[in-house]
Motif scaffolding. Sequence first.
Motif, PDB file in Angstrom:
ATOM      1  N   ARG A 382       0.727  -1.241  -0.092  1.00 53.03           N
ATOM      2  CA  ARG A 382       0.007   0.012   0.091  1.00 53.03           C
ATOM      3  C   ARG A 382       0.763   1.237  -0.159  1.00 53.03           C
ATOM      4  O   ARG A 382       0.543   2.320  -0.740  1.00 53.03           O
ATOM      5  N   LYS A 383       1.823   1.110   0.762  1.00 55.60           N
ATOM      6  CA  LYS A 383       2.763   2.361   0.737  1.00 55.60           C
ATOM      7  C   LYS A 383       3.776   2.654  -0.527  1.00 55.60           C
ATOM      8  O   LYS A 383       3.718   3.738  -0.945  1.00 55.60           O
ATOM      9  N   THR A 386       1.450   4.219  -3.068  1.00 52.69           N
ATOM     10  CA  THR A 386       1.249   5.653  -2.785  1.00 52.69           C
ATOM     11  C   THR A 386       2.698   6.374  -3.015  1.00 52.69           C
ATOM     12  O   THR A 386       2.532   7.289  -3.720  1.00 52.69           O
ATOM     13  N   LYS A 391      -3.175   6.214  -6.531  1.00 55.78           N
ATOM     14  CA  LYS A 391      -4.424   6.318  -5.464  1.00 55.78           C
ATOM     15  C   LYS A 391      -4.991   4.831  -5.599  1.00 55.78           C
ATOM     16  O   LYS A 391      -5.076   4.296  -6.418  1.00 55.78           O
TER      17      LYS A 391
ATOM     18  N   GLN B 129      -6.251   3.266   4.359  1.00 49.80           N
ATOM     19  CA  GLN B 129      -5.130   3.872   4.532  1.00 49.80           C
ATOM     20  C   GLN B 129      -5.084   4.860   5.690  1.00 49.80           C
ATOM     21  O   GLN B 129      -4.143   5.032   6.344  1.00 49.80           O
TER      22      GLN B 129
END
Lengths: 517, 318
Positions: A382-383, A386, A391, B129
């Motif tokens: 996920r990091k 980004t 997105k 997130q």
Amino acid sequence: MRDMEEYIVFIEFLELFQSQLVEDPIRGRMDVIHHIFYEKFPETNVPDIGNFMSYVNEFNDLCGYALEFEGSTVAPVLVNVVWDRVELLENALVGTRNKPKIQQQLTSEPSSENKENKLTLSLKKLLEEPFVSVLQLYSKGFDLSYNRLDELLKAKTSFSILMTEKIKLKTEFKKGPEVCEDANHCNILSNAIFNKSGLNAKNANIEQKQAHTLLQQNKHLQSTDAYKCSQTKVHFLPIFNANTDLYLGDCSYLDTCHKLKSCRYLHYFTLKPSNNFQPLPANERLQRISYVDHDFTIGDCFTEYTRKLTPPQWINCDIREFPFPVLGKFAAIVADPAWDIHMSLPYGTWKDLELMHLPMNELQDEGIILLWVTGRSLEIGRKALTTWGYKISDELIWVKLNQLKRTIVTGRTGHWLNHSKEHLLMGLKGNPVWVNRKVDVDVIVSGTRETSRKPDEVYDIVDRIVGKYARKLEIFGRDHNVRPGWFTIGNQVTGTTIYEPDVQKRYNEYKESRNKS
Amino acid sequence: MASTSSKWSEENDYANEYIHTGVQPISHVRNATMPREGYPKLEKLHQLKEKKVSEHAVKPYGCRIAAHLLMIQKLNSWITDHGLVFDVIMIGALVENQFILPLLTNLPIQKLCAKPGYLFIWATTQKIQELTKVLNNQNFNSKFRRLEELIFIQCNQESGGGKGFGPEDYQTCEKVPLLQRQQWHCWMCITGTVRRLTDNHLIHCNVDTDLQIQTPQSVHEGPSAVPDAMYKIAENFSNTNRRLHIIPSRIGYNVPVRPRKGWVIMLPDIILDNFDPSTFQKELYEKSKVNYAKSNQPQFLVPQSAEIEELRPKSPNK
């Protein structure tokens, strides 16, 4: 010509809604007002907007233009109601019907009391037989009902309906066989194949053909039902032998069990239907796909029908060193990195950072990326997305099925809980207008194959989002990943094959420069 | 060369089938209704554990209170005035637009949660997130580790009359999702240490899986904002008896939260409003096996049986 009485209804309507008609969410749009009006007063006989507009114009003529419009004559928008004029007309019309009321009217100021009476009257009228409950009344118009509003918001837009239909036309239907849920069938067929023939599925590697021949020979042992079913559906036949201990239940590994010969748990033989789905003749298939005629071309490439799918292309390389500009730009990227999932290693191992520092921005200006992640790498993944400028738009969950098309619930596949799914992160870069949204669901249900091999369904889902002829890249691919329309890179593909001339040119230049240095 | 990628294979492609028939891929999972079909030992274990949990569970408690500031106040008073601590804390339910983030940032989590203790937090795909940031912020102080990310999938969007577990899918408003949403995420976190090998009085691993599917069965039971399966995962994993569920938003009557044995449920519109710290604690001492060993804080445990110990999946003993 209408009866004068008919216009009273419109006054009632105006008084019922008052300024609501010109405010949000109606905003004076006459098509909406027509809808509301006709729902409330179906007896007025203005079923279509044309009728209604002439009715409203007549009304406006009568009352000295109490309704003020803006916009074109085609789609006028009500912006104001001059209430004094409406009231004058009301007095005149009600007067012809009900004399005493006028006198009252004339002596008093334009009374709110009267308005209230009329409102209650009209409400009471609505509540008259057939009896309508308050709740039903509310749900009739969307002006007062949250549920109705909610439904409206959730309703599919014409765009998404058309898009879904188009993609349905363009996607070839790959119908697979169904699974027979009749345990009796499975036992009967198992008996006919294994027990009577003396064959042992654990020792002899039975072919599908052989199994079906045996079924035919032992036809007398089966019910006609079971035999017929074996031709059209998949059956999972239990294999009983000397070791099998029925009390233990199914083997956790089933057809992937390494100790097949000695395992005491129950295993199954997958009997595929003898009447397999016959592919359509190739020319017919082509016709069905490429001559699909439709006018809904939003998001299509203008050369869609003349284009040919690029044959599979791949480059064997070390991704850490390979210059991405050689490859060009892609609409979609799929990556299945070999994550370092050793739990004993500290959080930010070099490998995580290495991945994070890949110059992914060179591969895509706008488009989608799909990144396979597991366990600890979920957070890093996920990091990374980004960091690369994406997105996170979706997460695809792969529900892993075993041989019996059940989820994996045993076998200590995870540290704390058993793992029966994997995550595929989906990132979106830029605001591409050409992607097709919400055609597929965010769940893939598919069987497991060799270790770490991912389901092929992903490729078709990507095709449906970015289009069949878009350029697509797979990073960290292996030989089984190469496919038409896709570019595969990684150190596990064999050799290099390039068809696109520009890529070939840049690749040659890169090779030359490397040889020189 | 036209469509080499689309072969007429013997394998099923449920994603392709969905495009043509509208049948949800998830409905092809053959053990959705009976997840442990074919595994009698595991099924037996589940039954035994359910019985034990039920025998030792406190009665259903509800605490009706407005979100989220009053909730925080109330929780603080439970901690300071009554010394209440919980082993399992679940936050959120299957509804969107909850005040989960403001609640999490202000929650006296370090005091409210026992050590070891477990946290289950619900999230939608887009909230994850933010959640990651919260778990690394000062309040949580990185004291909670994420163990697993659970996924809950609804079997059919239309089931339960359109009301139920589905993540809200507003077609027109959102531009970001590229796929139709069917999934809910639930983070399972831990604070403190437990050893999988030796702390079998505290936890049982590998009893459940990280994927739960809404079964047609549960649809018939009527809509509920919290699927039973998720409560059961928490009950099966942690053998402790103090369980709290906080839902920081009104749920409404379409998809209610049902009071559950063994849980204290804090919710602005829970039907039951009977929670009283001293009654609760008294009942805890009656129902649990209280363990004073090692730590200063007493542990309130669900006693286990030899049969359960025999059946539960174990780490290989070295």
